[in-house]
Each structure stands twice: as structure tokens, then as C-alpha cells.
Design a protein around this motif. Structure first.
Motif, short mmCIF file in Angstrom:
data_model
loop_
_atom_site.label_atom_id
_atom_site.label_comp_id
_atom_site.label_asym_id
_atom_site.label_seq_id
_atom_site.Cartn_x
_atom_site.Cartn_y
_atom_site.Cartn_z
N ARG A 140 42.54 -19.46 3.20
CA ARG A 140 43.45 -19.64 2.06
C ARG A 140 42.67 -20.37 0.97
N GLN A 176 43.61 -10.75 -0.36
CA GLN A 176 45.05 -10.55 -0.39
C GLN A 176 45.70 -11.60 -1.28
N THR A 177 46.67 -11.19 -2.07
CA THR A 177 47.41 -12.12 -2.92
C THR A 177 48.51 -12.79 -2.09
N LEU A 198 38.25 -13.24 -9.60
CA LEU A 198 39.42 -14.11 -9.65
C LEU A 198 39.48 -14.69 -11.06
N HIS A 237 44.38 -16.88 -3.15
CA HIS A 237 44.15 -15.66 -2.40
C HIS A 237 43.78 -15.97 -0.95
N GLN A 296 41.59 -21.08 -3.37
CA GLN A 296 41.88 -21.05 -4.80
C GLN A 296 40.85 -21.91 -5.51
N TYR A 325 35.23 -8.06 -6.55
CA TYR A 325 36.53 -8.57 -6.99
C TYR A 325 36.28 -9.83 -7.81
N ARG A 328 49.88 -8.26 -1.78
CA ARG A 328 49.02 -7.16 -2.23
C ARG A 328 47.63 -7.34 -1.62
N SER A 329 47.08 -6.26 -1.09
CA SER A 329 45.82 -6.35 -0.38
C SER A 329 44.82 -5.35 -0.97
N ASP A 357 43.08 -17.33 -9.33
CA ASP A 357 44.03 -16.76 -8.39
C ASP A 357 43.97 -17.39 -7.00
N ASP A 394 51.57 -12.80 -2.57
CA ASP A 394 52.76 -11.93 -2.46
C ASP A 394 52.50 -10.68 -1.62
#
Length: 124
Positions: free
Chosen positions: A45, A65-66, A82, A88, A47, A80, A70-71, A86, A68
Motif C-alpha cells: 500500500r 491497483q487504485t 503516479l 495505490h 503513496q 505507469y 481499478r487494476s 496517487d 477503488d
């Protein structure tokens, strides 16, 4: 000119893997470059509230993965970014370590580590 081999740079155990930090704030380049190894079969986890980060996958596989749900699949050749600090989850598949080239702006000091035992998302 700065030239460094992985054997010459600071290696930090950030919690669920290793971070080989090739460029740091003291190098006055304005960004950090790190080779990030995420241990197989881990979920972190994360940020970055003080940094923007982009990661380019060079080996292994997993997903980002967010909160909420979304992966996004991460495998060699996928980047990717951020761009909004974000929160994540970074998830490495069970088969092999996930390896990323990570760019941070502004640059890291070099000693930052995650606290993966804390409630919420680990941050620095």
C-alpha cells in the motif's frame, strides 16, 4: 558526467523489496533514478505525497491497483505514472520478482523507507 554500476549505489530495503538508488538529490540532477525490485507475491500500500513517480517495468509482472479497485497489468515494456500523488497498491505476481526503473521528482534523499505495517498507505 555521472557513471555508476548497481554494485556502487545505495541499496535500501523499502519493505517489500529493494531499491537501488542511482541518482539522488545530492547529485543535483533534479530527479531520482532507481532500480526497484518488488518481491514476488507481495502487495504494498503506497503513496508518494512529496514526489511524483513514474515506473517502467523491465522484468517480472504484476499490477498496480487504485483504492477503488481499478487494476492495470504491469509487465515488461509497460510504464505507469503516479501524476496525482496517487494512493495505490503495487502487487507482484507469485512467479518472480517485479523489476521497475523508477523516476522520482523531486529527487529522494536516499534513506527513505516505507512503513508497510501502518494503517493507511505508506508514504514519503
Amino acid at each position: 558526467m555521472i557513471v555508476r554500476a548497481r554494485s556502487e549505489v545505495k541499496c535500501v530495503d523499502w519493505g517489500n523489496g529493494l531499491s537501488y538508488r542511482f541518482l539522488l538529490g545530492a547529485d543535483a540532477m533534479g530527479f531520482t533514478v532507481a532500480h526497484t525490485v518488488v518481491r514476488a507475491n507481495t502487495k504494498s500500500r503506497l503513496q508518494y505525497r512529496m514526489h511524483l513517480e513514474a515506473c517502467y517495468c523491465i522484468a517480472g509482472a504484476g499490477e498496480v491497483q487504485t483504492p477503488d479497485g481499478r487494476s492495470y497489468r504491469i509487465e515488461p515494456g509497460v510504464l505507469y505514472a503516479l501524476d496525482q500523488h496517487d494512493a495505490h497498491f503495487l502487487i507482484a505476481d507469485a512467479g518472480a520478482d517485479l523489476e521497475l526503473i523508477s523516476i522520482f521528482n523531486p529527487p529522494l534523499r536516499g534513506d527513505e523507507r516505507h512503513n508497510l505495517d501502518a494503517d493507511g498507505f505508506s508514504q514519503y
